[in-house]
Scaffold this active site. Sequence first.
Site, short mmCIF file in Angstrom:
data_model
loop_
_atom_site.label_atom_id
_atom_site.label_comp_id
_atom_site.label_asym_id
_atom_site.label_seq_id
_atom_site.Cartn_x
_atom_site.Cartn_y
_atom_site.Cartn_z
N LYS A 126 4.41 9.77 9.15
CA LYS A 126 4.42 8.69 8.35
C LYS A 126 5.46 8.66 7.44
O LYS A 126 6.15 9.83 7.28
CB LYS A 126 3.24 8.46 7.45
N ASP A 166 4.73 -0.85 8.90
CA ASP A 166 3.38 -0.61 7.94
C ASP A 166 3.56 -1.72 6.96
O ASP A 166 4.39 -2.74 7.09
CB ASP A 166 3.28 0.58 7.61
P1 NDP Z 1 1.24 -6.23 5.33
O1 NDP Z 1 2.40 -5.84 4.21
O2 NDP Z 1 1.55 -7.05 6.47
O3 NDP Z 1 -0.14 -6.67 4.53
C1 NDP Z 1 -0.64 -6.20 3.50
C2 NDP Z 1 -1.76 -7.25 2.82
O4 NDP Z 1 -2.53 -6.67 2.02
C3 NDP Z 1 -0.92 -8.36 2.16
O5 NDP Z 1 -1.65 -9.53 2.29
C4 NDP Z 1 -1.15 -7.79 0.67
O6 NDP Z 1 -0.87 -8.63 -0.25
C5 NDP Z 1 -2.39 -7.33 1.00
N1 NDP Z 1 -2.80 -6.27 -0.14
C6 NDP Z 1 -2.19 -5.27 -0.78
N2 NDP Z 1 -2.77 -4.59 -1.72
C7 NDP Z 1 -4.05 -5.37 -1.84
C8 NDP Z 1 -5.05 -5.22 -2.85
N3 NDP Z 1 -5.09 -4.09 -3.86
N4 NDP Z 1 -5.90 -6.14 -2.85
C9 NDP Z 1 -5.85 -7.09 -1.82
N5 NDP Z 1 -4.84 -7.54 -1.11
C10 NDP Z 1 -3.95 -6.57 -1.20
O7 NDP Z 1 0.61 -4.71 5.78
P2 NDP Z 1 -0.19 -4.59 7.22
O8 NDP Z 1 -1.15 -5.70 7.37
O9 NDP Z 1 0.64 -3.97 8.28
O10 NDP Z 1 -1.10 -3.14 6.88
C11 NDP Z 1 -2.22 -3.49 6.07
C12 NDP Z 1 -3.13 -2.04 5.95
O11 NDP Z 1 -3.31 -1.51 7.57
C13 NDP Z 1 -2.14 -0.79 5.59
O12 NDP Z 1 -3.36 0.04 5.04
C14 NDP Z 1 -1.72 -0.21 6.86
O13 NDP Z 1 -1.67 1.32 6.77
C15 NDP Z 1 -2.75 -0.40 7.72
N6 NDP Z 1 -2.25 -0.42 9.18
C16 NDP Z 1 -1.19 -1.22 9.55
C17 NDP Z 1 -0.82 -1.10 10.85
C18 NDP Z 1 -0.02 -2.06 11.66
O14 NDP Z 1 0.11 -2.00 12.57
N7 NDP Z 1 0.66 -2.92 10.69
C19 NDP Z 1 -1.51 -0.21 11.59
C20 NDP Z 1 -2.63 0.61 11.18
C21 NDP Z 1 -3.11 0.42 10.04
P3 NDP Z 1 0.43 -8.76 -1.23
O15 NDP Z 1 1.45 -9.75 -0.37
O16 NDP Z 1 -0.10 -9.51 -2.55
O17 NDP Z 1 1.12 -7.43 -1.18
#
Ligand code: NDP
Length: 445
Positions: A126, A166
């Site tokens: 990572k 990510d």
């Molecule tokens: P993105 O950056 O696309 O989206 C993250 C989302 O979560 C945003 O809407 C963000 O809002 C929101 N968010 C962050 N912190 C909080 C919080 N404390 N409360 C509520 N909402 C929050 O990231 P991903 O969708 O790619 O990743 C999301 C999760 O999935 C992570 O844990 C990542 O490690 C995991 N993951 C992702 C993969 C992938 O293929 N993308 C694969 C496997 C796991 P804001 O815009 O306000 O920051």
Amino acid sequence: MIEKLENILLHVVQRNPGEVEFHQAAREVLESLAPVLTKHPEFTEHKIIERICEPERQIIFRVPWEDDNGEVQIHRGFRVEFNSALGPYKGGLRFRPSVNLSIIKFLGFEQIFKNALTGMPIGGAKGGSDFDPKGRSHREIMRFCQSFMTELYRHLGEYTDVPAGDIGVGGREIGYLFGQYKRIANRYESGVLTGKGLDFGGALVRTEATGYGLAFFTEEMLKSRGKSLAGKTCIVSGSGNVAIYAIEKVQQFGGNVVACSDSDGVIYDERGLELDIIKQLKEVERRRIKDYAEIQRRAVYRDGGNIWEIPCDVALPCATQNELNGKDAEILVKNGCIAVAEGANMPTTPQGVRIFLDSGIAYGPGKAANAGGVATSALEMQQNASRDAWSFEFTEQKLQQIMTDIHQRCHDTAEEYGTPGNYVNGANIAGFIKVAKAMVAMGLI
Ligand code: NDP
């Protein structure tokens, strides 16, 4: 936990002071492993657990760049190459101000077992930076990515280390990172990054893969209990890549997704969210989720709201680590929730996990439930290696099969080790054994 494992964990904590997220991730895995050591004394003899908890390589570097005002900015870059027993290091890059070594190590550690569960030949890693892409112009993002890759490129390679996206790293960032890699290395090495644009080696379904895979896994968990997503009320935290495509697939299964969120607040519509609006706001205009309620006036927006208080049948945490605590878990169970599956990595605190396991609801931990993303990344690497491009339908079918297999593996392993229905044990044990056997076979390296 048995004394031997407690001692190993204590050592991990002492050697990595202050890295609380990494300690949490290590404890969570080690807690499952006692019966494995009884069955496999060779893992103790070869000190496999001690070795697996120590990254093979950790890289920390300076990322200097210039913003649009001509001011110099300095960020910190990380890549933790945790384990390469099964294949080249593989795992995403996260750009977020909260990123530090502990967070990258917890994510890298989780990634080892997740990648093993997929059945694909990929190791675990990572990386990322404490850079915040929010509010930055495209040109600033490009300059940052170029500076980041100027150091990182020397550690990468399609047979060495293959990053992906990510939080904060999507198709745009991967494009800039790939461009800079290609320029410095003077090699068109498509397989060095995944999540690329479709015009230059990207794979169909990679964008959707984590969210879709999560829905497939959830459907499998429900199926094993004689239920399905059809007609279920669902809530999905976050509104990023994982959340959006989890919502899409859940809706295709006939589920009604009534709420999602971002780090500012929660939107709720009991008749069901309109995904087109969310996609336009988040993927195209990069706006806040509160704007949804201005477009679809039926929806309610709560600033700083807690999504887990909304009654539901199925909850999918898809935002970030430790976003769902013990109290939230109690509320979900009390409100009649029957399944929780994690799109995010380690979104549930240890207290929350305990409550879900004790309650007997179906609980799918992230390292199994969100493995569809990295699995499809491995499919992208396959296509790059064979200079091929598969259709959406073919790739989605493969993803669905992979998620069904992961579910089965976790389900059967949990049963074999005397904790039927416990996907945490199933995932940890199945992932660990695969890596451990490879490490034993390769000798002391
Ligand atoms: P993105 O950056 O696309 O989206 C993250 C989302 O979560 C945003 O809407 C963000 O809002 C929101 N968010 C962050 N912190 C909080 C919080 N404390 N409360 C509520 N909402 C929050 O990231 P991903 O969708 O790619 O990743 C999301 C999760 O999935 C992570 O844990 C990542 O490690 C995991 N993951 C992702 C993969 C992938 O293929 N993308 C694969 C496997 C796991 P804001 O815009 O306000 O920051």
